[in-house]
Every structure is written in structure tokens, then in C-alpha cells.
Motif scaffolding. Structure first.
Motif, PDB file in Angstrom:
ATOM      1  N   PRO A  30      -2.339  -9.607  23.041  1.00 18.23           N
ATOM      2  CA  PRO A  30      -1.678  -8.918  21.927  1.00 18.23           C
ATOM      3  C   PRO A  30      -0.994  -7.631  22.363  1.00 18.23           C
ATOM      4  O   PRO A  30       0.084  -7.274  21.849  1.00 18.23           O
ATOM      5  N   LEU A  31      -1.610  -6.938  23.325  1.00 14.84           N
ATOM      6  CA  LEU A  31      -1.029  -5.687  23.818  1.00 14.84           C
ATOM      7  C   LEU A  31       0.287  -5.945  24.540  1.00 14.84           C
ATOM      8  O   LEU A  31       1.293  -5.268  24.300  1.00 14.84           O
ATOM      9  N   LEU A  32       0.283  -6.958  25.410  1.00 19.83           N
ATOM     10  CA  LEU A  32       1.496  -7.282  26.163  1.00 19.83           C
ATOM     11  C   LEU A  32       2.629  -7.697  25.216  1.00 19.83           C
ATOM     12  O   LEU A  32       3.779  -7.286  25.384  1.00 19.83           O
ATOM     13  N   GLU A  33       2.288  -8.494  24.220  1.00 23.94           N
ATOM     14  CA  GLU A  33       3.314  -8.927  23.249  1.00 23.94           C
ATOM     15  C   GLU A  33       3.957  -7.736  22.552  1.00 23.94           C
ATOM     16  O   GLU A  33       5.172  -7.699  22.360  1.00 23.94           O
ATOM     17  N   ALA A  34       3.124  -6.777  22.151  1.00 24.32           N
ATOM     18  CA  ALA A  34       3.656  -5.598  21.454  1.00 24.32           C
ATOM     19  C   ALA A  34       4.553  -4.778  22.379  1.00 24.32           C
ATOM     20  O   ALA A  34       5.614  -4.287  21.968  1.00 24.32           O
ATOM     21  N   MET A  35       4.134  -4.661  23.646  1.00 21.95           N
ATOM     22  CA  MET A  35       4.940  -3.898  24.609  1.00 21.95           C
ATOM     23  C   MET A  35       6.284  -4.583  24.845  1.00 21.95           C
ATOM     24  O   MET A  35       7.343  -3.953  24.822  1.00 21.95           O
ATOM     25  N   VAL A  36       6.217  -5.902  25.076  1.00 19.49           N
ATOM     26  CA  VAL A  36       7.439  -6.650  25.380  1.00 19.49           C
ATOM     27  C   VAL A  36       8.400  -6.623  24.191  1.00 19.49           C
ATOM     28  O   VAL A  36       9.601  -6.352  24.345  1.00 19.49           O
ATOM     29  N   ALA A  37       7.864  -6.847  22.995  1.00 20.74           N
ATOM     30  CA  ALA A  37       8.725  -6.874  21.806  1.00 20.74           C
ATOM     31  C   ALA A  37       9.421  -5.524  21.614  1.00 20.74           C
ATOM     32  O   ALA A  37      10.615  -5.464  21.301  1.00 20.74           O
ATOM     33  N   SER A  38       8.683  -4.446  21.842  1.00 21.72           N
ATOM     34  CA  SER A  38       9.265  -3.114  21.622  1.00 21.72           C
ATOM     35  C   SER A  38      10.332  -2.802  22.657  1.00 21.72           C
ATOM     36  O   SER A  38      11.366  -2.212  22.340  1.00 21.72           O
ATOM     37  N   VAL A  39      10.066  -3.192  23.877  1.00 18.11           N
ATOM     38  CA  VAL A  39      10.992  -2.873  24.945  1.00 18.11           C
ATOM     39  C   VAL A  39      12.249  -3.757  24.856  1.00 18.11           C
ATOM     40  O   VAL A  39      13.352  -3.329  25.197  1.00 18.11           O
TER      41      VAL A  39
END
Lengths: 288, 288
Positions: A30-39
Motif C-alpha cells: 500500500p505504501l509503494l502504491e501511494a508513492m508511485v501514484a503521487s509521483v
């Protein structure tokens, strides 16, 4: 090279680095998804474009500038994620999409921001960013100062304290900290990568601050026009926040924009690069 | 040197660096107050003590170890500030005082954490931390990895996702990320500062992970005893979170603690330092 091409080049080069840096199987999903989506929801990539443009003044390899640009985008994206939080600006949308906390929850959004910041330093510390350790350390020191309590985070603190913004001077300080420092670093980084004389570092840094102010004034002016015609909101009041344009009024703001434009032309003249005239014109006259 | 003296020395040395690093007139007042209050409310300074102890194995100057210890404390304090936020653990108290967001408000607390993180990298990047740029970069890379998405922030993400913690193995991973990585770096940093062989770096890093696990198990065991006698709470359930001790049960946890103790003694034996026997004994038997 025309400005539109440079914007495209910066976007491609920086997104390649971001993609690579975020491909880490050890990060909880979930953390990686949030980072990727934001970037990924990254907008124009103004800051990396500036790093590429300034690095190119000294023939710095594009790959090096792209890595610094990617680190800057990480910091910029982290700041947007945190600024949007309910305790800050409480924003539901970011660039037409749900904001990070709206999509992934508040805790994940806080942690996504918290994770992008150290990743930026990891990217800068890597050999691929520059062969010289001293140059990499200079980049790290300058990015840390630009993003910390006496830079971006401090600016956000002031922006959340409307009682402290009571004059054009304090509003300028707030803006310089909140957005100016990181834009100034985006420009200065070109000279750091080139190990150019201190004079160039300072010139590009100063250019970045002026450009940041001009960008913000034009942004606020577009807001006012939008508000005045579309929403009928009172001029220059963005919620409780007091922008520079709110304090100056639209006429003075436009005058200030022209002064900034002249100062920037003057500052960048020694480099004889028509690209910078284009950048200055774009920032001060853009309609969106 | 007895352990109590080392704890005192580490506290004094690290607090000196913290005091100096936080004396920045360019930081907006409310933000600086929140940063200073959080960093001052610092507890035992376990991590800097470990850095000083490990650095001393290789005769690294204390001033260098203290700077790294201060950077680690900044990261540790930032993580506590963010962990306490309403969206995370929603904690009103931290070491008997109001938590940062309780005292200064949520926005200021988020920004105080956001500001301590880059400050840690600024401290490491400074010449005073070590004469060699390469060593400073190694410290920066290792701290960034320890605190980011595949380290501390990732661990907090797992800790907030109880459905992902369904076995002793996943609980161990969570703990290693959430607290182990930073404790491991605190130890490894001694070898990095000494430019010691990779074998020493890895040995101290491994020691730090074991020590972090042991510390946490003893912490949870003390919690259970406290809860069982004082509060009558069911054993090993800290809210919805599933700790290692909750999954192992108290008997297995104590057995595991003894195994960790043996492994640590074995690992550190080559250094022939009675101090480390004292550290291991303290961590595994302390009552508070």
C-alpha cells in the motif's frame, strides 16, 4: 531547443529515474502504491525542466541533471501529499485526481511523504548522480536546507499562520520559503553539478527565487481572474490565506511581475541563451 | 567504562550537537519550538549510546560519533512525532508529556517531523561529521535506506496493517523494519566512521537487528506484566496491533530472548569488550 521540447525531455528523463528508484520489492504494497501514484500525478515537471536548462548552460550530462531533477520531484511530491492532509489544507483533489490521503487514507499518505524525502537523498548520494563525492554532498546539503525548517517546511508553517503574514515583506518571505527555496535549488543544482564558480551558483539561485515569485504571482492573478469571472469570489482571498497578490492588489502585482521579468532578463543575459528568455516569458505570461 | 557512564556521556554529547543544530534564527517560531520540545523530550538516548559504543571499538573520535548519534536521534524523534498523530497511533502522551500534536497542533507536528528529517542529513553531510566525503555519503545512504519505505516508514506501514501481521515471521519483519533498521544503523555507523572492513559493518549491523528485536520483546513482556497486574488487559494485545510477543506467547518469547542474547554474545565476542556484555544484559533484563 524550444521550451516545449525541453519540457518533454525533462519529463521523460525524470520519469525514467523515478520509475527506477521506486521499483523496490522490499516496500510494503500500500505504501509503494501511494508513492508511485503521487509521483506519477506529476504535472508539468517545472523544477526538473529548470535543472536541465541550468545544467545545460555548463554542458553537464543530461543523465546527471535528470537524477537531481528526480530527487527534487520526490521532495516536491512529498510536500504536496503533506500539504493536502486534513490537518493542513484539507484538499480532496490534486490535479483533478483524489489527493493521496483521499485515495489511500491519511496514515498511508503521511508515510508516503515520509518515504519520498529520504529517497531523494538516497538518489543524490548515489555515484550515478555525479562522479565527485564532494559535488554529491553539496547537492545533499543544499536540498536539505531548501526542504527543511528554514526552507519549504518553514514556509508551509508560515502559510498556515495567516496572522504572521501582515505585509508584502512577510508574504514574500513566506513565498520564498514555501516554493522559492526548492525552485532556487532546482536552478542552482545546474551550477553545482558543473562545479561552476560560486558566482554562477548564486546567480542561478537568485534567478530561481525571482522565477518562483513570478510564477506564484501569475498563478494568483490567474486565480483572481478565474474567481472574479467564474465564481464572483472577492479578489485575492484564497480562503484565509493572504497571498502576495491579495496584499499588493492586481495592478501592483502586474507591475511587480514586470519588474521581476526585467530583473530575470538582466540576471541571465551573460549566458546568452534564448531558452531562458522563453522560460521567463512563459512563466510571466502563461494562462494556465 | 561502565554502561551508566556511557549513557550519560552519549546524552551530553548528543544533546550538545542537537542544541547547536536547532539554533537557527531563520526557522518560524512555532515550528522551532515544536522541534526543540520533541528533541529535548528524548528519553535514554539508546541509539546514540550504541553509536558511541560501536565507534569506540575502533577508536573513532567521540565528537564524530556524537554527530551521527544526533542525526539518528533527529530521525527517531521525527518518527515518534508522526507515529503519535491522530491518523496513526493517536497518542496523547509521549514519555509522560503531551505528544507533539497535542501540544502544538497537528499541522505543526507534521511539519516538525518533516523538518527534523532533512536536518539529520544536513548534519551528516557536514565536514565536522567526518573528514572523508565518501564516509559522509555512506552514512547518508545508510540512514536514508534505514528511515525510508524499505525501512522505518515501511515498518510503521506494516504496524498499521494488522491483517498483514499473521505469523511470527511477518511480525519479525515488521519489527525489523520499524525499529530494527535504525538501531542497526546506529551500530553499523561506528564501523562506517572507522572505515572498518565490510565484515565489521555487517557484524555490527546484525548485532543491531538482534538487539532491536530483544529490546522490543523485553518491552512487550514488561507491558504484559504491567497490563496483567495493573490493568487486567488480555495478555499481549496492544490495541489491534499484533506484537511478536502476542504471537509467540510469553513462554516462547522468553526463550527467544535467551536465544537472541546468546547470538549477540557470540557475535560480539571477537571485540573482547565487556561493555557489550553489559549492553546485552541490560537490554534483555531491564525492568523499565
Amino acid at each position: 531547443m524550444p521550451l516545449t521540447t525541453l519540457f518533454e525531455e525533462a519529463k521523460d528523463a525524470v520519469e525514467g529515474v523515478l520509475h527506477h528508484a521506486l521499483a523496490n520489492p522490499d516496500v510494503p504494497t500500500p505504501l509503494l502504491e501511494a508513492m508511485v501514484a503521487s509521483v506519477k500525478n506529476g504535472g508539468k515537471r517545472l523544477r526538473p525542466m529548470l535543472t536541465l536548462a541550468c545544467a545545460n548552460l555548463f554542458q553537464v550530462p543530461k543523465a546527471e541533471a535528470a537524477r537531481v531533477g528526480a530527487a527534487i520531484e520526490m521532495v516536491h511530491c512529498y510536500s504536496l501529499i503533506h500539504d493536502d492532509l486534513p490537518a493542513m489544507d484539507n484538499a480532496d483533489l490534486r490535479r483533478g485526481r483524489p489527493s493521496c490521503w483521499r485515495e489511500f487514507g491519511e496514515a498511508t499518505a503521511i508515510l508516503a511523504g515520509d518515504s519520498l524525502l529520504p529517497l531523494a537523498f538516497e538518489v543524490l548520494a548515489d555515484k550515478a548522480t555525479h562522479p565527485s563525492p564532494t559535488v554529491r554532498l553539496s547537492l545533499i546539503t543544499a536540498l536539505a536546507a531548501s526542504s527543511g525548517a528554514a526552507g519549504m517546511a518553514g514556509g508551509q508553517m508560515l502559510d498556515l499562520s495567516p496572522h504572521l503574514i501582515h505585509s508584502v515583506e512577510t508574504a514574500t518571505t513566506m513565498q520564498n520559503l514555501k516554493t522559492g527555496c526548492l525552485i532556487a535549488f532546482s536552478c542552482e543544482a545546474g551550477a553545482i553539478l558543473a562545479e561552476a564558480p560560486l558566482e554562477d551558483r548564486e546567480r542561478l539561485r537568485r534567478f530561481g527565487f525571482l522565477l518562483g515569485l513570478a510564477y506564484q504571482i501569475q498563478d494568483d492573478l490567474l486565480d483572481i481572474e478565474g474567481n472574479a469571472t467564474e465564481l464572483g469570489k472577492p479578489i485575492g482571498m484564497d480562503g484565509e490565506k493572504r497571498s502576495l497578490v491579495a496584499l499588493l492588489g492586481p495592478v501592483e502585482s502586474k507591475r511587480s511581475l514586470r519588474t521581476l521579468q526585467d530583473d530575470m532578463f538582466h540576471l541571465m543575459r551573460p549566458y546568452r541563451q534564448p531558452l531562458f528568455e522563453e522560460i521567463i516569458a512563459w512563466v510571466t505570461t502563461r494562462r494556465g
